[in-house]
Design a protein around this motif. Structure first.
Motif, short mmCIF file in Angstrom:
data_model
loop_
_atom_site.label_atom_id
_atom_site.label_comp_id
_atom_site.label_asym_id
_atom_site.label_seq_id
_atom_site.Cartn_x
_atom_site.Cartn_y
_atom_site.Cartn_z
N PRO A 175 44.97 -8.20 -14.46
CA PRO A 175 44.67 -8.02 -13.04
C PRO A 175 45.61 -7.05 -12.36
O PRO A 175 46.81 -7.05 -12.63
N LYS A 176 45.06 -6.23 -11.46
CA LYS A 176 45.88 -5.23 -10.77
C LYS A 176 46.62 -5.84 -9.59
O LYS A 176 47.62 -5.29 -9.13
N ASP A 177 46.13 -6.97 -9.08
CA ASP A 177 46.81 -7.65 -7.98
C ASP A 177 46.45 -9.13 -8.00
O ASP A 177 45.65 -9.58 -8.84
N GLU A 183 40.27 -13.98 -9.08
CA GLU A 183 38.86 -13.80 -9.44
C GLU A 183 38.67 -13.88 -10.95
O GLU A 183 37.73 -14.53 -11.45
N ILE A 184 39.54 -13.23 -11.70
CA ILE A 184 39.47 -13.30 -13.16
C ILE A 184 39.72 -14.73 -13.63
O ILE A 184 39.06 -15.23 -14.54
N ALA A 185 40.70 -15.38 -13.01
CA ALA A 185 41.03 -16.76 -13.40
C ALA A 185 39.85 -17.69 -13.20
O ALA A 185 39.58 -18.57 -14.04
N ALA A 199 42.44 -23.51 -18.38
CA ALA A 199 42.79 -23.03 -17.05
C ALA A 199 42.72 -21.51 -17.02
O ALA A 199 43.18 -20.84 -17.95
N GLY A 200 42.14 -20.97 -15.95
CA GLY A 200 42.11 -19.52 -15.83
C GLY A 200 43.50 -18.93 -15.68
O GLY A 200 43.80 -17.85 -16.19
N VAL A 201 44.37 -19.65 -14.98
CA VAL A 201 45.79 -19.28 -14.89
C VAL A 201 46.60 -20.57 -14.74
O VAL A 201 46.20 -21.48 -14.02
N ASP A 245 45.15 -22.69 -3.39
CA ASP A 245 43.75 -22.42 -3.73
C ASP A 245 43.51 -22.53 -5.23
O ASP A 245 42.44 -22.97 -5.66
N ILE A 246 44.49 -22.10 -6.03
CA ILE A 246 44.36 -22.21 -7.49
C ILE A 246 44.11 -23.66 -7.89
O ILE A 246 43.26 -23.95 -8.74
#
Length: 429
Positions: A175-177, A183-185, A199-201, A245-246
């Protein structure tokens, strides 16, 4: 200049706090270097939280033998400890009137001890040290314009990702930011019948404060402004909201998913696509899943939003303002933070050498996370900055947890944290 307290409290072995070192007849504020001893011989006491394992002790013994060759009249008595007990050891020795001659400390520790007159000014210039170290690495050893510590090794916190998991999803770059990271997670999070299996992250395997701080710095926030806490700035609130939010909104990770006591983190187990973690994760991978390294499946990435940010901790060498052997103690500080010791100390810990000359070493090149950190030290930020930091930092975890568990909003949690920080600073003034 602040006067030293007239009575001693043992209330806070965590951070000297109000206690500090009063009644020990230390030097005046600012820790001026002690008078020079007249002999080349000396018996020095060294306290170290690194080299504590068996392999580290063997290494330090060998290194000190080299030091003795160049300083034949100097002997070094080593007291090994761990970071969890370091502050207690330091404070007890100071209170007892028998401070160690040379003390290794963490990033953020220098202002509390220097402000109380515990540390000697090493009388080094930033220009001199800039030839040996990245300027960002020198800064944690500076207080009130004086150099009180020299760096030995660094430890960083960064984004880490599984390249194979990304490739399977057709994602060809990290991810760039932090917006894209989330979003990727979300895309890479896997649940089966509502149960989280990947888990995405992972933002929970690392110390919560040390996870939050680089996210905070990336959002453009800072800890202090002119010594005043700015812990509840809009940018800081946005950073904590991102973490909340995560967990609570996007359900990318669940509390408890990290399996306390597990040998390997979820990322290593394939139960997380990304994490915010310690560069030592490379060593954990090499021990638990070496195939991930052999097949080039793990790499680091920068946490970025308003600016790129890398958390920089580390270990620094300091000298007591009360040492009876200042010349020899200073030589030991310079040796421990020099080009011979720094790379070897870092390698035995799985960390980053502080000296610039080690950037192209085989160890750095073979460790992708260490190499990533070395390449990005210009974006490194360090915690601390005020004399009461060691007390303030203990308030972070409960504040962060209150938000992550939904007991308070990020704004409420950080407002409470800022209030406690202001009270601690006022009490220590």
């Amino acid at each position: 200049m602040r006067s030293h307290p007239s009575s001693l409290s043992r209330r806070s072995l965590l951070g000297l706090g109000a206690a500090a070192v009063a009644g020990t007849a230390l030097t005046a504020c600012g820790g001026a270097a002690p008078g020079k001893s007249g002999s080349g011989s000396a018996s020095l006491r060294l306290l170290t939280p690194i080299f504590d394992r068996a392999d580290g002790q063997k290494l330090l013994t060998s290194l000190l033998a080299d030091f003795k060759k160049d300083n034949p009249g100097v002997s070094v008595q080593v007291d090994y400890t761990e970071y969890g007990k370091l502050n207690e050891k330091l404070t007890t020795s100071i209170v007892g009137g028998q401070p160690y001659d040379v003390m290794l400390m963490g990033v953020g520790w220098i202002p509390p001890f220097a402000e109380k007159g515990v540390l000697a000014d090493l009388e080094a210039s930033k220009d001199e040290l800039a030839r040996l170290y990245n300027p960002r690495v020198v800064e944690p050893g500076v207080y009130d314009g004086k150099i009180y510590a020299r760096p030995i090794l660094l430890d960083t916190r960064m984004g880490i990702y599984r390249k194979d998991v990304f490739a399977e999803a057709g994602i060809d770059a990290p991810p760039k930011d932090l917006t894209e990271l989330k979003e990727i997670a979300k895309e890479l999070t896997v649940r089966k019948n509502g149960k989280l299996t990947r888990a995405g992250v992972d933002i929970l395997s690392n110390d919560l404060r040390q996870t939050y701080l680089p996210v905070m710095w990336a959002h453009g926030a800072d800890l202090f402004d002119g010594g005043k806490p700015v812990l509840d700035s809009d940018e800081a609130v946005d950073a904590l909201q991102w973490m909340v939010d995560i967990i609570r909104t996007d359900k990318i990770e669940d509390y408890g998913f990290t399996q306390k006591g597990a040998v390997a983190a979820p990322l290593v187990q394939g139960r997380a696509a990304m994490m915010i973690g310690h560069n030592d994760m490379w060593r954990q991978i090499s021990e638990s899943a070496p195939e991930l390294i052999a097949e080039d499946k793990v790499d680091g990435f920068m946490l970025n939003q308003q600016r790129p940010a890398l958390f920089q901790g580390g270990t620094l060498a300091t000298m007591s303002a009360k040492t009876s052997h200042p010349e020899q103690a200073k030589k030991l500080v310079e040796f421990l933070s020099g080009e011979k010791v720094s790379p070897q100390a870092a390698e035995q810990r799985g960390n980053i050498p502080a000296v610039l000359s080690a950037a192209d070493s085989s160890y750095v090149k073979s460790n992708k996370l260490v190499s990533f950190a070395v390449d990005n030290l210009d974006h490194a930020f360090s915690e601390g900055g005020v004399p009461t930091w060691l007390e303030i930092r203990e308030e972070f975890k409960p504040a962060l947890e209150s938000a992550l568990l939904g007991k308070a909003t990020p704004a409420e949690a950080l407002k409470g944290l800022a209030g406690k920080a202001e009270a601690i600073i006022a009490k220590g003034a």
